[in-house]
Design an enzyme around this catalytic site. Structure first.
Site, PDB file in Angstrom:
ATOM      1  N   ARG A 296      40.053  47.288  40.113  1.00  0.00           N
ATOM      2  CA  ARG A 296      40.020  47.504  41.547  1.00  0.00           C
ATOM      3  C   ARG A 296      39.826  48.848  42.040  1.00  0.00           C
ATOM      4  O   ARG A 296      40.807  49.723  41.576  1.00  0.00           O
ATOM      5  CB  ARG A 296      41.268  46.862  42.541  1.00  0.00           C
ATOM      6  CG  ARG A 296      41.424  45.196  42.440  1.00  0.00           C
ATOM      7  CD  ARG A 296      40.085  44.631  43.137  1.00  0.00           C
ATOM      8  NE  ARG A 296      40.311  43.193  43.197  1.00  0.00           N
ATOM      9  CZ  ARG A 296      39.757  42.462  42.189  1.00  0.00           C
ATOM     10  NH1 ARG A 296      38.870  42.710  41.343  1.00  0.00           N
ATOM     11  NH2 ARG A 296      39.508  40.988  42.464  1.00  0.00           N
ATOM     12  N   GLN A 325      33.855  46.889  49.694  1.00  0.00           N
ATOM     13  CA  GLN A 325      32.915  46.153  49.164  1.00  0.00           C
ATOM     14  C   GLN A 325      32.339  45.158  50.111  1.00  0.00           C
ATOM     15  O   GLN A 325      32.888  44.613  50.619  1.00  0.00           O
ATOM     16  CB  GLN A 325      33.287  45.251  47.857  1.00  0.00           C
ATOM     17  CG  GLN A 325      33.845  46.267  46.648  1.00  0.00           C
ATOM     18  CD  GLN A 325      34.000  45.328  45.465  1.00  0.00           C
ATOM     19  OE1 GLN A 325      34.442  46.069  44.462  1.00  0.00           O
ATOM     20  NE2 GLN A 325      33.871  44.301  45.426  1.00  0.00           N
ATOM     21  N   HIS A 349      29.923  45.537  41.842  1.00  0.00           N
ATOM     22  CA  HIS A 349      30.922  44.671  41.280  1.00  0.00           C
ATOM     23  C   HIS A 349      30.329  43.322  40.829  1.00  0.00           C
ATOM     24  O   HIS A 349      29.989  42.415  41.576  1.00  0.00           O
ATOM     25  CB  HIS A 349      31.824  44.499  42.372  1.00  0.00           C
ATOM     26  CG  HIS A 349      33.160  43.478  41.771  1.00  0.00           C
ATOM     27  ND1 HIS A 349      34.224  43.364  42.700  1.00  0.00           N
ATOM     28  CD2 HIS A 349      33.568  43.363  40.534  1.00  0.00           C
ATOM     29  CE1 HIS A 349      35.207  42.928  41.841  1.00  0.00           C
ATOM     30  NE2 HIS A 349      34.760  42.847  40.752  1.00  0.00           N
TER      31      HIS A 349
END
Length: 399
Positions: A296, A325, A349
């Protein structure tokens, strides 16, 4: 402080228990998470936009276009299924519909941030399902207080992420990105690349977190004949597991990073790990070390990492996770470089959302929903929060 690093990654599907030495071996199913759901309920899903790619590739199940493949099934049961990418602000589709939703589905790749304030506005919310692994986008303490269940598809991403870690380590150590950019520019100056390119063989590589992903990273590093493999974790690996990868545990974090040429972060985000890799810890890294984070983004202090890379304290930083994000266009991690103009291996991601992983987490999401709708017991490894509170130590040593 790091209680819970391992159990986040150790929770497994039963089929993989024999392959992963640190998995908890559930022998029973957990109590049903739903005993009073309503017919014709509202289910909200916040997924990412796939655009033309999702039209061309139906296996992109985690998109708003392909909707985890569950719309026909849910609508056949008479439920309302709201799917959106719009998640920011009080006028977003997410916030407008969460007020009377019973079920929320979201992903780590485009997470709906379920804050305490959002939870207060959602009196009907009974269950939050993460289509993937990692539920730190939910205020878990607030969910416990409101008896909102939180589940995720444990094990759906472990191979995908472990492979991405190895790729990221290699692209940093071998100075791959600047080499490719040179070719794209039409240039050819081998010395500019080779002066900062190394072999992985003979290096010390360490993982923060030696659970389901971290252990798989160690397994995949064995053939590279590194000088030593280290791990930092609140819980020691079983002796046979440590011997299988010839990994040594270091119990002090500063001591751990000071010994590593490469550090990879493979632990969950919670109160004890937020900002773990900060300016103070980075001072204890070997000068010129490489750092990979696919766990993370908020585990690493973004400004401290950028400063360490700029100064050369870090030779490189790579990963696919960001503290917010989607990452803002001006996020410092997009453009940061080391003194030689390289060292940046950041991508969106996606490590845990390969097409293979999407098939796993879509199937897992449907299974969790089926259990909920039918008042059936859930698989224990998928439960973060049950009716009685935390069912895992993954997000801190709480039980």
């Amino acid at each position: 402080m790091l209680a819970g690093i391992s159990s986040y990654l150790r929770r497994s599907v039963l089929a993989s228990a024999a392959r992963s030495p640190r998995l908890l071996s559930p022998t029973r199913l957990a109590p049903s998470l739903n005993t009073n759901h309503t017919a014709g309920m509202k289910i909200v899903a916040v997924l990412y936009k796939g655009d033309e790619a999702a039209t061309q590739e139906p296996r992109l199940l985690g998109t708003i276009e392909n909707q985890l493949g569950i719309r026909p099934w849910l609508e056949s049961l008479g439920h309302e299924f709201i799917v959106t990418e719009d998640k920011e602000g009080p006028d977003s589709v997410f916030q407008k519909h969460i007020v009377d939703a019973e079920v929320l589905i979201t992903t780590p790749f485009h997470p709906a941030y379920v804050t305490r304030e959002i939870i207060e506005k959602a009196p009907n919310l009974k269950i939050c399902i993460t289509a993937g692994v990692g539920s730190d986008h939910v205020d878990l303490n607030a969910a416990v207080e409101k008896q909102i269940q939180v589940l995720e598809v444990s094990g759906s991403n472990v191979v995908s992420v472990a492979e991405h870690v190895i790729m990221s380590i290699l692209l940093l150590v071998r100075n791959f990105v600047p080499a490719h950019e040179m070719i794209e520019r039409g240039d050819w100056q081998v010395s500019d690349i080779a002066r900062n390119a190394f072999d992985l063989e003979g290096k010390v590589v360490g993982t923060i977190g030696a659970g389901r992903i971290g252990y798989r990273v160690l397994q995949r590093l064995v053939p590279f004949d590194t000088k030593e493999l280290l791990y930092y974790d609140y819980a020691a690996l079983p002796e046979h597991a440590a011997k299988a990868v010839n990994a040594r545990r270091v119990e002090d974090l500063k001591d751990f990073v000071s010994q590593c040429d490469v550090v990879t972060v493979n632990c969950p985000l919670h109160e004890g790990t937020r900002g773990l890799v900060n300016a103070d810890l980075l001072k204890h890294f070997k000068k010129g070390a490489w750092l990979v984070n696919t766990a993370r983004g908020a585990i690493c202090d973004k400004d401290a990492v950028a400063a360490a890379l700029k100064s050369g304290q870090l030779a490189g930083y790579a990963g696919d996770v960001w503290n917010v994000q989607p990452a803002p266009k001006d996020h410092v991690w997009r453009t940061m470089k080391n003194p030689l103009g390289g060292g940046n291996g950041m991508v969106p991601h996606y490590s845990g959302t390969t097409l293979d992983a999407q098939a796993r987490y879509a199937a897992g999401t449907k299974s969790i929903l089926e259990n909920y709708l039918n008042s059936q017991e859930q698989e224990p490894q998928n439960i973060i929060i049950g009716l009685s509170g935390y069912e895992t130590k993954a997000y801190g040593q709480r039980k």
